[in-house]
Write a protein that holds these residues in place. Structure first.
Motif, PDB file in Angstrom:
ATOM      1  N   SER A 336       0.836  -1.203   0.000  1.00  0.00           N
ATOM      2  CA  SER A 336       0.000   0.000   0.000  1.00  0.00           C
ATOM      3  C   SER A 336       0.868   1.250   0.000  1.00  0.00           C
ATOM      4  O   SER A 336       1.764   1.395   0.832  1.00  0.00           O
ATOM      5  N   THR A 337       0.602   2.134  -0.968  1.00  0.00           N
ATOM      6  CA  THR A 337       1.230   3.463  -0.995  1.00  0.00           C
ATOM      7  C   THR A 337       0.186   4.468  -1.468  1.00  0.00           C
ATOM      8  O   THR A 337      -0.778   4.098  -2.163  1.00  0.00           O
ATOM      9  N   PRO A 338       0.354   5.745  -1.147  1.00  0.00           N
ATOM     10  CA  PRO A 338      -0.588   6.755  -1.659  1.00  0.00           C
ATOM     11  C   PRO A 338      -0.655   6.779  -3.183  1.00  0.00           C
ATOM     12  O   PRO A 338      -1.730   6.993  -3.757  1.00  0.00           O
ATOM     13  N   VAL A 360     -22.277  -3.300 -12.404  1.00  0.00           N
ATOM     14  CA  VAL A 360     -21.164  -3.023 -11.502  1.00  0.00           C
ATOM     15  C   VAL A 360     -21.587  -3.313 -10.068  1.00  0.00           C
ATOM     16  O   VAL A 360     -22.657  -2.901  -9.626  1.00  0.00           O
ATOM     17  N   LEU A 361     -20.736  -4.061  -9.355  1.00  0.00           N
ATOM     18  CA  LEU A 361     -20.896  -4.293  -7.920  1.00  0.00           C
ATOM     19  C   LEU A 361     -19.773  -3.522  -7.240  1.00  0.00           C
ATOM     20  O   LEU A 361     -18.597  -3.831  -7.428  1.00  0.00           O
ATOM     21  N   ASP A 362     -20.129  -2.536  -6.430  1.00  0.00           N
ATOM     22  CA  ASP A 362     -19.148  -1.575  -5.924  1.00  0.00           C
ATOM     23  C   ASP A 362     -18.533  -2.057  -4.606  1.00  0.00           C
ATOM     24  O   ASP A 362     -18.909  -1.621  -3.521  1.00  0.00           O
ATOM     25  N   PHE A 363     -17.560  -2.965  -4.710  1.00  0.00           N
ATOM     26  CA  PHE A 363     -16.856  -3.467  -3.529  1.00  0.00           C
ATOM     27  C   PHE A 363     -16.271  -2.318  -2.708  1.00  0.00           C
ATOM     28  O   PHE A 363     -16.306  -2.338  -1.472  1.00  0.00           O
ATOM     29  N   ASP A 364     -15.701  -1.336  -3.397  1.00  0.00           N
ATOM     30  CA  ASP A 364     -15.058  -0.216  -2.710  1.00  0.00           C
ATOM     31  C   ASP A 364     -16.057   0.519  -1.821  1.00  0.00           C
ATOM     32  O   ASP A 364     -15.812   0.740  -0.624  1.00  0.00           O
ATOM     33  N   GLN A 365     -17.186   0.875  -2.371  1.00  0.00           N
ATOM     34  CA  GLN A 365     -18.184   1.621  -1.605  1.00  0.00           C
ATOM     35  C   GLN A 365     -18.730   0.791  -0.440  1.00  0.00           C
ATOM     36  O   GLN A 365     -18.969   1.312   0.660  1.00  0.00           O
ATOM     37  N   ILE A 366     -18.911  -0.502  -0.649  1.00  0.00           N
ATOM     38  CA  ILE A 366     -19.474  -1.361   0.388  1.00  0.00           C
ATOM     39  C   ILE A 366     -18.494  -1.567   1.543  1.00  0.00           C
ATOM     40  O   ILE A 366     -18.890  -1.551   2.721  1.00  0.00           O
ATOM     41  N   LEU A 367     -17.209  -1.723   1.235  1.00  0.00           N
ATOM     42  CA  LEU A 367     -16.238  -2.167   2.233  1.00  0.00           C
ATOM     43  C   LEU A 367     -15.412  -1.051   2.855  1.00  0.00           C
ATOM     44  O   LEU A 367     -14.787  -1.262   3.899  1.00  0.00           O
ATOM     45  N   ARG A 368     -15.401   0.128   2.260  1.00  0.00           N
ATOM     46  CA  ARG A 368     -14.504   1.170   2.765  1.00  0.00           C
ATOM     47  C   ARG A 368     -15.062   1.837   4.025  1.00  0.00           C
ATOM     48  O   ARG A 368     -16.261   1.803   4.295  1.00  0.00           O
ATOM     49  N   PRO A 370     -16.178   5.000   5.699  1.00  0.00           N
ATOM     50  CA  PRO A 370     -16.611   6.317   5.209  1.00  0.00           C
ATOM     51  C   PRO A 370     -15.790   7.475   5.779  1.00  0.00           C
ATOM     52  O   PRO A 370     -15.628   8.506   5.118  1.00  0.00           O
ATOM     53  N   SER A 371     -15.250   7.292   6.976  1.00  0.00           N
ATOM     54  CA  SER A 371     -14.457   8.361   7.581  1.00  0.00           C
ATOM     55  C   SER A 371     -13.010   8.359   7.105  1.00  0.00           C
ATOM     56  O   SER A 371     -12.268   9.304   7.365  1.00  0.00           O
ATOM     57  N   HIS A 372     -12.614   7.295   6.413  1.00  0.00           N
ATOM     58  CA  HIS A 372     -11.239   7.179   5.908  1.00  0.00           C
ATOM     59  C   HIS A 372     -11.293   6.244   4.706  1.00  0.00           C
ATOM     60  O   HIS A 372     -10.964   5.057   4.810  1.00  0.00           O
ATOM     61  N   PRO A 373     -11.696   6.746   3.530  1.00  0.00           N
ATOM     62  CA  PRO A 373     -12.020   5.871   2.391  1.00  0.00           C
ATOM     63  C   PRO A 373     -10.866   5.059   1.818  1.00  0.00           C
ATOM     64  O   PRO A 373     -11.112   4.159   1.023  1.00  0.00           O
ATOM     65  N   ALA A 374      -9.625   5.336   2.208  1.00  0.00           N
ATOM     66  CA  ALA A 374      -8.499   4.556   1.691  1.00  0.00           C
ATOM     67  C   ALA A 374      -8.297   3.256   2.451  1.00  0.00           C
ATOM     68  O   ALA A 374      -7.430   2.454   2.088  1.00  0.00           O
ATOM     69  N   ARG A 375      -9.102   3.016   3.507  1.00  0.00           N
ATOM     70  CA  ARG A 375      -8.934   1.785   4.279  1.00  0.00           C
ATOM     71  C   ARG A 375     -10.260   1.047   4.402  1.00  0.00           C
ATOM     72  O   ARG A 375     -11.342   1.628   4.225  1.00  0.00           O
TER      73      ARG A 375
END
Length: 419
Positions: A336-338, A360-368, A370-375
């Motif tokens: 992981s890097t920026p 499209v199934l939005d894995f990112d939106q489901i699993l992230r 919300p207060s820190h979307p990169a994790r």
């Protein structure tokens, strides 16, 4: 392409289902080489391999793979049965399997074989036992590493028909078995989940069938649909490049997703829809496990996804794209890097808005988070900050529209939907 060996006897057709039914794959395990230095060996012993099917049917057949074997593989006997518990089976369900009418089979190097059909009622979501007797000395050169399921090796001898299996030791992979098909009544079909360890179920509870394809299969059965969900995930797999051979993983992480997509996904019996969840490792391995000559940017990944869409449509399948979930602070050093997260977001924007996947199934939106979307959301994090836990996989499977799967399977429309 992997050679498939079928050995007919007389007028028997090993591919023929009973009248009014069609063959549908109900369980698969994508074959891969073993990790370097960890090849399992058997000597005149039996394997009892436990598999959890999705759709039910009235007949069954299995596929055995020697894809990565450089020598012929001799199967002295093969049986299939419904599992009772542990390594033991329901005795009335035990069936001896044949190959072209014969009880034994020699699988050529780099080939796969398909058994003859056996009449056996297979309940949906059942655990089956596939038992193989391996005479002589055998090296497990074709396996599926991340089974997340306990299977068993016997003491010496042919124990394929044993109700109470004489366990010598437990194993946590699937050697040689690559598929189970059932004869099912239309409109049964198969949905193939294709990709990396987030398909394979890394982070889920072992022996509990809590990978997201398992949860989706249960949802479909609860909705009264005898639809198979197949897991074509491979730990460490990448879309654009094969296993980084110079690393400690050797060739064990499989060919590039692009190279194995047809074999492991599109060619499955009854497949109508494929869900693609791959791309994380293309970014994560960059400037780390990946050799210097394998750079990846957003354009490269998008080009790869477009190729998958073309292949799926050429085979008449609908294709669902999934966004790449976040992996900040992943436990793998350098994963992981920026800068990698910038590429991830660029790719996700194209998946969501490019309009090239059928849905499209939005894995990112489901699993992230919300207060820190990169994790990952902590409640969905298995602990390595890369793979979801049972709750995360359940959330993904629950978000998938069953109506969209029906639409795509029918081929009547390629509705551009987001789930």
């Amino acid at each position: 392409m992997l050679p498939v060996v079928c050995l007919p006897v007389g007028t028997v057709d090993a591919n023929a289902a009973r009248s009014g039914t069609d063959w549908v794959s109900t369980w698969i395990a994508a074959p891969q080489p073993p990790l370097p230095g960890s090849v399992d060996h058997y000597r005149a012993q039996s394997l009892r391999l436990i598999v959890h099917v999705s759709a039910g049917g009235s007949q069954v057949r299995i596929r055995l793979s020697n894809l990565y074997g450089d020598a012929p593989l001799t199967i002295g006997a093969a049986h299939i049965a419904r599992r009772a518990s542990g390594a033991d089976i329901e005795p009335a369900s035990d069936r001896a399997l044949t190959f072209g009418g014969r009880a034994s089979i020699v699988v050529p190097a780099h080939a796969t074989v398909l058994s003859d059909p056996a009449r056996l009622e297979i309940p949906a979501l059942a655990d089956l036992s596939v038992s193989l007797y391996l005479p002589g000395g055998v090296a497990a050169t074709t396996v599926h590493i991340l089974a997340q399921q306990t299977s068993y090796l016997s003491r010496p001898g042919d124990a394929t028909a044993a109700v109470r299996f004489p366990v010598a030791r437990r194993i946590d992979m699937w050697p040689f078995v690559s598929g189970v098909d059932v004869a099912a009544t239309p409109p049964s079909f198969a949905v193939v989940a294709f990709g990396d360890s987030t398909v394979d179920g890394d982070g889920s509870t072992a022996d509990a069938n809590r990978r997201w394809p398992d949860v989706l299969a249960a949802r479909l059965q609860q909705a009264g649909r005898n639809v198979a969900v197949l897991n074509a995930g491979l730990i460490g797999n990448r879309l654009l490049h094969g296993s980084p051979g110079g690393s400690t993983f050797g060739t064990a992480l499989g060919e590039a997703g692009l190279a194995r997509f047809t074999r492991d996904a599109l060619d499955q019996a009854g497949a109508k829809v494929v869900i693609v969840r791959i791309g994380s490792n293309d970014l994560g391995f960059l400037h780390g496990l990946a050799p210097p000559g394998e750079p990846v940017d957003a354009h490269d990944l998008i080009t790869g996804y477009r190729r998958l869409v073309t292949l799926a449509h050429r085979h008449g399948l609908g294709i669902v794209g999934t966004t790449i979930p976040p992996f900040e602070n992943a436990a793998i050093p350098g994963y992981s890097t920026p800068a990698k997260d910038v590429i991830r977001q660029q790719v996700n924007a194209w998946i969501r808005h490019g309009g090239e996947f059928d849905a499209v199934l939005d894995f990112d939106q489901i699993l992230r988070d919300p207060s820190h979307p990169a994790r990952l959301l902590p409640a969905y994090d298995s602990g390595d900050h890369l793979h979801p836990n049972d709750a995360g996989y359940r959330a993904v499977a629950s978000a998938l529209s069953l109506a969209t799967l029906d639409t795509l399977a029918s081929g009547s429309a390629r509705a551009k939907s987001h789930m």
